[in-house]
Design an enzyme around this catalytic site. Structure first.
Site, PDB file in Angstrom:
ATOM      1  CG  ASP A   8      21.418  55.360  20.030  1.00  0.00           C
ATOM      2  OD1 ASP A   8      21.580  54.190  19.661  1.00  0.00           O
ATOM      3  OD2 ASP A   8      22.297  56.243  19.901  1.00  0.00           O
TER       4      ASP A   8
ATOM      5  CG  ASP B 222      24.048  51.092  18.952  1.00  0.00           C
ATOM      6  OD1 ASP B 222      22.915  51.593  19.128  1.00  0.00           O
ATOM      7  OD2 ASP B 222      25.100  51.699  19.218  1.00  0.00           O
TER       8      ASP B 222
ATOM      9  CG  ASP C   1      21.368  51.121  22.472  1.00  0.00           C
ATOM     10  OD1 ASP C   1      22.234  51.907  22.918  1.00  0.00           O
ATOM     11  OD2 ASP C   1      21.129  51.011  21.254  1.00  0.00           O
TER      12      ASP C   1
ATOM     13  CG  ASP D 297      23.694  54.575  16.305  1.00  0.00           C
ATOM     14  OD1 ASP D 297      22.580  54.515  16.873  1.00  0.00           O
ATOM     15  OD2 ASP D 297      24.785  54.476  16.917  1.00  0.00           O
TER      16      ASP D 297
END
Length: 191
Positions: free
Chosen positions: A67, A88, A70, A92
């Site tokens: 994460d 994203d 990215d 999340d």
């Protein structure tokens, strides 16, 4: 961005630049990293339910590292897109929820911790929602002591150490405080 991340991010990006360069060279996109990050978090969450805390901690750590990669990959190689930012943020929320749901399930016989773990999910989501809603109304709201990176770090430490009950209490309290900080910040800026 939290103070913790402001201090860690430059060193993290400097030390991982070679890996991010390699990912770019083999055509790994930021969106692929985002999706694989979620997959690792889901696997880690399954291992929480199975009480395999070390394995769970490893998978959760890898998921969170992906994460972090990215966004770095997107910025470094000018691959940032509106869809990528949207994806994203959505992913999340799933990555926040799955481990806390696994903990809720695991500790379902302890009424207090079960309730606190549910609150930690709600307050974690409210931290993100207050920022998104504030920004949707034109006010930047990147304040708070306990954003997603802090929650992830506490969760991973709690899983590795098997002190998941203490971790969810800290996450619930920290998220609630951050939620309140954002509400008050928005109020001050909007009146």
């Amino acid at each position: 961005m939290s103070a913790l991340i402001k201090n860690i991010k430059p060193a993290f990006e400097k030390r991982t630049a070679v890996l991010v360069d390699f990912l770019y060279k083999i055509n790994i996109t930021p969106n692929i990293l985002t999706i694989f990050g979620l997959i690792f978090v889901i696997i880690g969450s399954i291992f929480i339910v199975l009480k395999q805390f070390i394995i769970a901690g490893i998978f959760l750590s890898i998921g969170n590292i992906l994460d972090a990669f990215d966004g770095y990959l997107a910025r470094k190689y000018n691959q940032a897109t509106k869809f990528g930012a949207f994806l994203d943020s959505v992913i999340d929320r799933f990555s926040d929820a799955f481990p806390l749901m696994a903990i809720s399930y695991l500790l379902r016989n302890n009424d207090f911790i079960f309730f606190i773990s549910l609150l930690s999910i709600i307050f974690s989501f409210m931290v993100s929602y207050t920022r998104a809603r504030s920004e949707g109304l034109g006010i930047d709201c990147k304040v708070g002591i306990f954003e997603r990176p802090e929650r992830s770090i506490i969760l991973i430490i709690g899983v590795f150490s098997s002190f998941i009950d203490i971790a969810v209490i800290i996450i619930a309290i920290g998220s609630f405080i951050t939620f309140l900080q954002r509400v008050f910040y928005f109020y001050k800026k909007s009146v």
